[in-house]
Scaffold this motif. Structure first.
Motif, PDB file in Angstrom:
ATOM      1  N   ILE A  76       0.809  -1.209   0.000  1.00 22.22           N
ATOM      2  CA  ILE A  76       0.000   0.000   0.000  1.00 22.22           C
ATOM      3  C   ILE A  76       0.848   1.268   0.000  1.00 22.22           C
ATOM      4  O   ILE A  76       0.465   2.301  -0.563  1.00 22.22           O
ATOM      5  CB  ILE A  76      -0.967   0.000   1.215  1.00 22.22           C
ATOM      6  CG1 ILE A  76      -2.104   0.993   0.999  1.00 22.22           C
ATOM      7  CG2 ILE A  76      -0.235   0.280   2.506  1.00 22.22           C
ATOM      8  CD1 ILE A  76      -3.117   0.557  -0.004  1.00 22.22           C
ATOM      9  N   ASN A  77       2.039   1.206   0.613  1.00 27.10           N
ATOM     10  CA  ASN A  77       2.894   2.391   0.676  1.00 27.10           C
ATOM     11  C   ASN A  77       3.489   2.771  -0.669  1.00 27.10           C
ATOM     12  O   ASN A  77       3.938   3.895  -0.867  1.00 27.10           O
ATOM     13  CB  ASN A  77       4.031   2.168   1.682  1.00 27.10           C
ATOM     14  CG  ASN A  77       3.536   2.127   3.108  1.00 27.10           C
ATOM     15  OD1 ASN A  77       2.547   2.778   3.444  1.00 27.10           O
ATOM     16  ND2 ASN A  77       4.198   1.367   3.958  1.00 27.10           N
ATOM     17  N   TRP A  78       3.504   1.817  -1.610  1.00 25.50           N
ATOM     18  CA  TRP A  78       4.102   2.068  -2.919  1.00 25.50           C
ATOM     19  C   TRP A  78       3.073   2.503  -3.954  1.00 25.50           C
ATOM     20  O   TRP A  78       3.421   2.770  -5.093  1.00 25.50           O
ATOM     21  CB  TRP A  78       4.827   0.826  -3.418  1.00 25.50           C
ATOM     22  CG  TRP A  78       6.155   0.623  -2.754  1.00 25.50           C
ATOM     23  CD1 TRP A  78       7.367   1.094  -3.165  1.00 25.50           C
ATOM     24  CD2 TRP A  78       6.415  -0.100  -1.557  1.00 25.50           C
ATOM     25  NE1 TRP A  78       8.359   0.711  -2.302  1.00 25.50           N
ATOM     26  CE2 TRP A  78       7.806  -0.028  -1.301  1.00 25.50           C
ATOM     27  CE3 TRP A  78       5.600  -0.801  -0.658  1.00 25.50           C
ATOM     28  CZ2 TRP A  78       8.392  -0.635  -0.204  1.00 25.50           C
ATOM     29  CZ3 TRP A  78       6.191  -1.406   0.439  1.00 25.50           C
ATOM     30  CH2 TRP A  78       7.569  -1.318   0.659  1.00 25.50           C
ATOM     31  N   LEU A  79       1.796   2.555  -3.574  1.00 24.95           N
ATOM     32  CA  LEU A  79       0.741   2.949  -4.505  1.00 24.95           C
ATOM     33  C   LEU A  79       0.097   4.252  -4.043  1.00 24.95           C
ATOM     34  O   LEU A  79      -0.006   4.513  -2.849  1.00 24.95           O
ATOM     35  CB  LEU A  79      -0.341   1.855  -4.594  1.00 24.95           C
ATOM     36  CG  LEU A  79       0.075   0.504  -5.185  1.00 24.95           C
ATOM     37  CD1 LEU A  79      -1.064  -0.492  -5.038  1.00 24.95           C
ATOM     38  CD2 LEU A  79       0.462   0.649  -6.647  1.00 24.95           C
ATOM     39  N   GLY A  80      -0.352   5.058  -4.985  1.00 24.66           N
ATOM     40  CA  GLY A  80      -1.107   6.245  -4.621  1.00 24.66           C
ATOM     41  C   GLY A  80      -2.488   5.843  -4.111  1.00 24.66           C
ATOM     42  O   GLY A  80      -2.959   4.737  -4.360  1.00 24.66           O
ATOM     43  N   ASN A  81      -3.146   6.759  -3.399  1.00 22.35           N
ATOM     44  CA  ASN A  81      -4.452   6.435  -2.819  1.00 22.35           C
ATOM     45  C   ASN A  81      -5.475   6.050  -3.877  1.00 22.35           C
ATOM     46  O   ASN A  81      -6.211   5.075  -3.723  1.00 22.35           O
ATOM     47  CB  ASN A  81      -4.975   7.627  -2.010  1.00 22.35           C
ATOM     48  CG  ASN A  81      -4.183   7.848  -0.745  1.00 22.35           C
ATOM     49  OD1 ASN A  81      -3.589   6.912  -0.208  1.00 22.35           O
ATOM     50  ND2 ASN A  81      -4.150   9.084  -0.270  1.00 22.35           N
ATOM     51  N   ALA A  82      -5.523   6.803  -4.973  1.00 23.83           N
ATOM     52  CA  ALA A  82      -6.511   6.529  -6.018  1.00 23.83           C
ATOM     53  C   ALA A  82      -6.261   5.166  -6.657  1.00 23.83           C
ATOM     54  O   ALA A  82      -7.190   4.383  -6.884  1.00 23.83           O
ATOM     55  CB  ALA A  82      -6.467   7.619  -7.085  1.00 23.83           C
ATOM     56  N   SER A  83      -4.997   4.861  -6.927  1.00 19.99           N
ATOM     57  CA  SER A  83      -4.654   3.578  -7.531  1.00 19.99           C
ATOM     58  C   SER A  83      -4.949   2.430  -6.580  1.00 19.99           C
ATOM     59  O   SER A  83      -5.441   1.372  -6.993  1.00 19.99           O
ATOM     60  CB  SER A  83      -3.179   3.556  -7.933  1.00 19.99           C
ATOM     61  OG  SER A  83      -2.826   2.316  -8.505  1.00 19.99           O
ATOM     62  N   ALA A  84      -4.638   2.630  -5.283  1.00 21.12           N
ATOM     63  CA  ALA A  84      -4.874   1.579  -4.295  1.00 21.12           C
ATOM     64  C   ALA A  84      -6.361   1.281  -4.151  1.00 21.12           C
ATOM     65  O   ALA A  84      -6.779   0.127  -4.108  1.00 21.12           O
ATOM     66  CB  ALA A  84      -4.284   1.991  -2.946  1.00 21.12           C
ATOM     67  N   ILE A  85      -7.174   2.339  -4.085  1.00 22.46           N
ATOM     68  CA  ILE A  85      -8.624   2.150  -3.953  1.00 22.46           C
ATOM     69  C   ILE A  85      -9.192   1.470  -5.197  1.00 22.46           C
ATOM     70  O   ILE A  85     -10.002   0.551  -5.104  1.00 22.46           O
ATOM     71  CB  ILE A  85      -9.327   3.502  -3.708  1.00 22.46           C
ATOM     72  CG1 ILE A  85      -8.925   4.063  -2.342  1.00 22.46           C
ATOM     73  CG2 ILE A  85     -10.842   3.354  -3.794  1.00 22.46           C
ATOM     74  CD1 ILE A  85      -9.383   5.480  -2.099  1.00 22.46           C
ATOM     75  N   GLY A  86      -8.756   1.932  -6.355  1.00 20.92           N
ATOM     76  CA  GLY A  86      -9.210   1.325  -7.607  1.00 20.92           C
ATOM     77  C   GLY A  86      -8.804  -0.133  -7.704  1.00 20.92           C
ATOM     78  O   GLY A  86      -9.579  -0.971  -8.173  1.00 20.92           O
ATOM     79  N   THR A  87      -7.582  -0.448  -7.251  1.00 20.28           N
ATOM     80  CA  THR A  87      -7.107  -1.831  -7.271  1.00 20.28           C
ATOM     81  C   THR A  87      -7.917  -2.700  -6.330  1.00 20.28           C
ATOM     82  O   THR A  87      -8.290  -3.831  -6.671  1.00 20.28           O
ATOM     83  CB  THR A  87      -5.612  -1.891  -6.898  1.00 20.28           C
ATOM     84  OG1 THR A  87      -4.859  -1.140  -7.850  1.00 20.28           O
ATOM     85  CG2 THR A  87      -5.112  -3.325  -6.880  1.00 20.28           C
TER      86      THR A  87
END
Length: 216
Positions: A76-87
């Protein structure tokens, strides 16, 4: 002006999540109907899900969600918030799709190779749609991205090594032909991912670049 910008962002977000939903559904359908019935892993996460189902009889849909979500939380620390939520959303839709399509269908061609071809094409289309929206399809791709950032290398090699290792381990537990089938499935599905990105570039990216040049 602010309302127009806000409306445009909202419309874009709705469109993105509709496409993520479609990608997750198509990916899950290919896995559940065509690959998983033959224990063919769709990737590293799919291989681990097949093993969990084989060992402790956890439903494939739930096992896939557990594996993908665990990997995503670790990264999770390596992804942006939008990308993490979308993933997270895409992973959930894919797992629900696997559960939804987890039933027996009569097919005139009950061949592992025909199922592998159809399943891999659907898998590639689904993954391609997800990646084109800037979200990960989960699985070993998340770990490969972490390794590529830490080691400053391309993610292709660690992704192949991670998936290949899990394919071999899965095959040693269930059946060795799975290695060949899994690698062939990966090759077909990645070709479909490339095709999705080429279509995206031709249909969306190229006209937008031309429009920006005209404005300049």
């Amino acid at each position: 002006m602010d309302k127009i910008i806000l409306g445009a962002k909202m419309t874009n977000s709705i469109r993105t999540y509709i496409l993520i939903t479609c990608g997750g559904l198509i990916q899950g359908m290919g896995m559940s109907l065509f690959l998983f019935p033959h224990s063919i892993p769709s990737g590293g996460a799919g291989g681990l899900a097949v093993l969990l189902n084989y060992w402790v009889n956890i439903p494939l849909s739930f096992a896939l969600w557990i594996v993908n979500f665990s990997l995503l939380v670790a990264a999770i620390n390596w992804l942006g918030n939008a990308s993490a939520i979308g993933t997270m959303y895409g992973i959930t839709i894919t797992s629900l799709s696997v559960h939804l399509f987890n039933f027996s269908l009569y097919r005139p061609y009950d061949s592992v190779w025909i199922d592998l071809l159809i399943g891999s094409i659907l898998l590639g289309i689904g993954v391609g749609i997800l990646l084109s929206q800037g979200v990960s399809n989960g699985g070993m791709g998340v770990l490969a991205l972490i390794i590529s950032k830490v080691k400053d290398i391309s993610p292709g090699k660690p992704l192949f090594l991670l998936n290949g290792s899990i394919f071999i381990f899965t095959a040693s537990i269930i059946a060795w032909p799975i290695v060949i089938q899994a690698l062939l499935s990966q090759w077909i599905s990645t070709r479909m991912v490339d095709l999705i990105f080429q279509l995206k570039a031709q249909v969306i990216d190229t006209p937008l670049l031309a429009l920006r040049r005209r404005k300049k």
